[in-house]
Design a protein around this motif. Structure first.
Motif, PDB file in Angstrom:
ATOM      1  N   ARG A  10       2.112   1.631  -3.385  1.00 37.64           N
ATOM      2  CA  ARG A  10       1.043   2.112  -4.268  1.00 37.64           C
ATOM      3  C   ARG A  10       0.824   3.610  -4.085  1.00 37.64           C
ATOM      4  NH1 ARG A  10      -4.934   0.360  -2.980  1.00 37.64           N
ATOM      5  NH2 ARG A  10      -4.442   1.827  -1.305  1.00 37.64           N
ATOM      6  N   THR A  11       0.882   4.045  -2.817  1.00 42.00           N
ATOM      7  CA  THR A  11       0.702   5.482  -2.562  1.00 42.00           C
ATOM      8  C   THR A  11       1.811   6.299  -3.226  1.00 42.00           C
ATOM      9  OG1 THR A  11      -0.379   4.979  -0.461  1.00 42.00           O
ATOM     10  CG2 THR A  11       0.518   7.201  -0.744  1.00 42.00           C
ATOM     11  N   GLU A  62       0.835  -1.215   0.000  1.00 40.97           N
ATOM     12  CA  GLU A  62       0.000   0.000   0.000  1.00 40.97           C
ATOM     13  C   GLU A  62       0.869   1.264   0.000  1.00 40.97           C
ATOM     14  OE1 GLU A  62      -2.530  -0.515   3.323  1.00 40.97           O
ATOM     15  OE2 GLU A  62      -4.032  -1.711   2.238  1.00 40.97           O
ATOM     16  N   ASP A  63       1.978   1.231   0.776  1.00 40.03           N
ATOM     17  CA  ASP A  63       2.891   2.387   0.762  1.00 40.03           C
ATOM     18  C   ASP A  63       3.464   2.590  -0.624  1.00 40.03           C
ATOM     19  OD1 ASP A  63       2.419   2.744   3.428  1.00 40.03           O
ATOM     20  OD2 ASP A  63       4.254   1.721   4.108  1.00 40.03           O
ATOM     21  N   ALA A  86       1.328   6.304  -6.894  1.00 46.69           N
ATOM     22  CA  ALA A  86       0.239   7.199  -7.278  1.00 46.69           C
ATOM     23  C   ALA A  86       0.714   8.648  -7.278  1.00 46.69           C
ATOM     24  CB  ALA A  86      -0.942   7.015  -6.331  1.00 46.69           C
ATOM     25  N   GLU A  87       1.490   9.042  -6.248  1.00 49.27           N
ATOM     26  CA  GLU A  87       2.039  10.396  -6.190  1.00 49.27           C
ATOM     27  C   GLU A  87       2.943  10.655  -7.379  1.00 49.27           C
ATOM     28  OE1 GLU A  87       1.390  12.899  -4.322  1.00 49.27           O
ATOM     29  OE2 GLU A  87      -0.077  11.834  -3.083  1.00 49.27           O
TER      30      GLU A  87
END
Length: 292
Positions: free
Chosen positions: A258-259, A255-256, A262-263
């Motif tokens: 992915r974040t 998830e990190d 995404a950024e």
């Protein structure tokens, strides 16, 4: 003539058929003298039923009946109703069988036994089973007439035997058992019965203990198996919990990532948008050159 001598002569005579008896008796009396001759001549010819029973006694076939008689008397003394019922059935069957045997012995010697005579044979054997004095009379093998037991009064043995009846005076043949002896027998039987019941109870308890011990052993075996299975499951749970923790860490890391991705993607799109606007501005025609 002494009784023993007369009894010996009578035994020989009563082994003969009724048809042979009278002539043989008279011939034997003629060879004697005085009291002996009179005693021999006084011997009476047996009727057919008595002759058949005499043959049975002379053949030694009454032993089982008299053993049964003793068992019946003991059961009666001890007031054992169930045993008396069982022995009574056995007595009736044995009396009938012995009566048929007596009739067969007579017929083998040419003496026919009518239905009425057979009934007298049964009555006599039954009386011998029921009464000691009658048994003693029958066992002489010198019975002259049939006998019958009423179950109330003593059997009438008057002139029933040719000669004497060993061991029998007048009556009674078997005195009642002393109360002390009867009480002792009852106490002994009660103690023996209590012992048998205690032994049966002990055997039942031993069998029940064996079943319980087997059940305990089986339960212990199952408990041990379940304990082992529990340990295995507990270890498996610990492994699964560790795997779950690692999976959750991987999820958090993903998830990190992915974040961050995404950024990065948003920043790249912004740069791309600015570059697109710059391209569009550079390729747009200038208005100043067109107007001249």
């Amino acid at each position: 003539m002494a009784d023993d001598d007369l009894d010996d002569v009578a035994a020989e005579l009563y082994a003969l058929t009724p048809a042979e008896f009278t002539a043989a008796r008279n011939a034997r009396a003629d060879r004697a003298s005085g009291d002996a001759a009179r005693a021999i001549r006084a011997l009476r010819k047996p009727v057919v039923a008595a002759y058949a029973v005499d043959l049975l006694a002379q053949a030694g076939a009454l032993g089982e009946a008299l053993e049964l008689a003793a068992a019946l008397r003991e059961a009666q003394d001890d007031l054992d109703a169930a045993e008396m019922t069982r022995l009574g059935r056995q007595r009736r069957a044995l009396v009938a069988a012995l009566s048929r045997q007596a009739a067969d012995l007579a017929r083998d010697r040419g003496v026919a036994v009518s239905a009425a005579a057979l009934g007298d044979v049964e009555s006599t054997i039954d009386a011998a089973v029921r009464d000691d004095a009658t048994a003693a009379a029958v066992l002489t093998g010198r019975l002259v007439r049939p006998l019958a037991a009423t179950g109330v009064d003593p059997v009438d043995l008057t002139d029933a035997v040719g000669g004497s009846i060993p061991g029998i005076a007048d009556r009674p043949a078997r005195p009642p058992a002393p109360r002390d002896d009867l009480a002792e027998r009852r106490a002994r039987r009660a103690a023996e019965k209590a012992l048998r019941e205690a032994e049966r109870a002990a055997a039942d308890a031993d069998r029940r203990l064996g079943r319980v011990e087997a059940a305990v052993a089986k339960a212990r075996e199952r408990a041990g198996h379940l304990a082992e299975r529990t340990d295995e499951l507990r270890a498996e749970l610990e492994r699964l919990q560790a795997d779950a923790a690692r999976a959750e860490a991987a999820v958090a890391a993903a998830e990190d990532e992915r974040t961050a991705a995404a950024e990065g993607a948003r920043a790249a799109r912004r740069v791309a948008d600015e570059a697109r606007r710059a391209v569009d501005a550079a390729t747009r025609p200038s208005g100043k050159g067109t107007g001249e």
